[in-house]
Motif scaffolding. Structure first.
Motif, PDB file in Angstrom:
ATOM      1  N   GLY A  38       7.670  14.616  10.312  1.00  0.00           N
ATOM      2  CA  GLY A  38       8.154  13.397   9.303  1.00  0.00           C
ATOM      3  C   GLY A  38       8.535  12.486  10.158  1.00  0.00           C
ATOM      4  O   GLY A  38       9.515  11.591   9.445  1.00  0.00           O
ATOM      5  N   VAL A  39       9.012  12.188  11.522  1.00  0.00           N
ATOM      6  CA  VAL A  39       9.282  11.264  12.137  1.00  0.00           C
ATOM      7  C   VAL A  39       8.609  10.928  13.319  1.00  0.00           C
ATOM      8  O   VAL A  39       7.587  11.228  13.656  1.00  0.00           O
ATOM      9  N   CYS A  40       8.864   9.612  13.528  1.00  0.00           N
ATOM     10  CA  CYS A  40       7.724   8.137  14.418  1.00  0.00           C
ATOM     11  C   CYS A  40       9.116   8.378  15.159  1.00  0.00           C
ATOM     12  O   CYS A  40      10.710   8.392  15.393  1.00  0.00           O
ATOM     13  N   GLY A  41       9.200   8.265  16.459  1.00  0.00           N
ATOM     14  CA  GLY A  41       9.974   7.319  17.944  1.00  0.00           C
ATOM     15  C   GLY A  41       9.078   6.903  18.582  1.00  0.00           C
ATOM     16  O   GLY A  41       7.314   7.006  18.953  1.00  0.00           O
ATOM     17  N   LYS A  42       9.515   6.441  20.588  1.00  0.00           N
ATOM     18  CA  LYS A  42       8.814   6.262  21.580  1.00  0.00           C
ATOM     19  C   LYS A  42       8.641   7.550  22.060  1.00  0.00           C
ATOM     20  O   LYS A  42       9.424   8.022  22.768  1.00  0.00           O
ATOM     21  N   VAL A  43       7.669   8.331  22.266  1.00  0.00           N
ATOM     22  CA  VAL A  43       7.232   9.065  22.758  1.00  0.00           C
ATOM     23  C   VAL A  43       6.876   8.822  24.762  1.00  0.00           C
ATOM     24  O   VAL A  43       6.230   8.230  25.005  1.00  0.00           O
ATOM     25  N   SER A  44       7.043   9.863  25.518  1.00  0.00           N
ATOM     26  CA  SER A  44       7.387   9.717  27.161  1.00  0.00           C
ATOM     27  C   SER A  44       5.719   9.558  27.645  1.00  0.00           C
ATOM     28  O   SER A  44       5.307  10.722  26.535  1.00  0.00           O
TER      29      SER A  44
END
Length: 122
Positions: A38-44
């Motif tokens: 349930g999280v989002c963000g910038k993925v490498s």
């Protein structure tokens, strides 16, 4: 560091999933973080590392799996995730996460991440 429990054995793990047609490994990692944690963000886009483990299927068969690990810089939690209530979430330091997970190679990756973050702070 965010750990989640697996649905069946309730072991501490990281979000992971099977390859998806038409999606790169880092896109799959991003989707699994949304769905499982349930999280989002910038993925490498570049993999941080790899680990292996035995996946126990519903028929009892153990299948060897190789997991490509991509780091995600957390931006925000989602209001609702698909697997809410099926897993526990735990925010902790990398060295604590390394103690909680069972897979030896994942432990090593988490220790490496801890060492790299420690060097950046110095």
């Amino acid at each position: 560091m965010l750990l989640i429990t697996t649905r069946e054995s309730r072991r501490w793990a990281i979000p992971k999933g099977w390859p998806m047609e038409g999606k790169s490994a880092h896109q799959v990692a991003e989707q699994e973080a949304r769905e499982e944690a349930g999280v989002c963000g910038k993925v490498s886009k570049k993999a941080f590392g790899y680990f292996t483990y035995l996946k126990c299927l519903s028929d009892g068969e153990n299948v060897p799996c190789v997991v490509q690990v991509h780091l995600l810089k957390f931006e925000k939690p989602l209001d609702h995730d698909r697997e809410q209530g099926q897993r526990e979430l735990l925010w902790c330091f990398c060295f604590e996460a390394a103690v909680k997970v069972d897979e030896p190679e994942l432990k090593g990756l988490l220790r490496l991440l801890h060492e790299r973050k420690s060097k950046l702070r110095q």
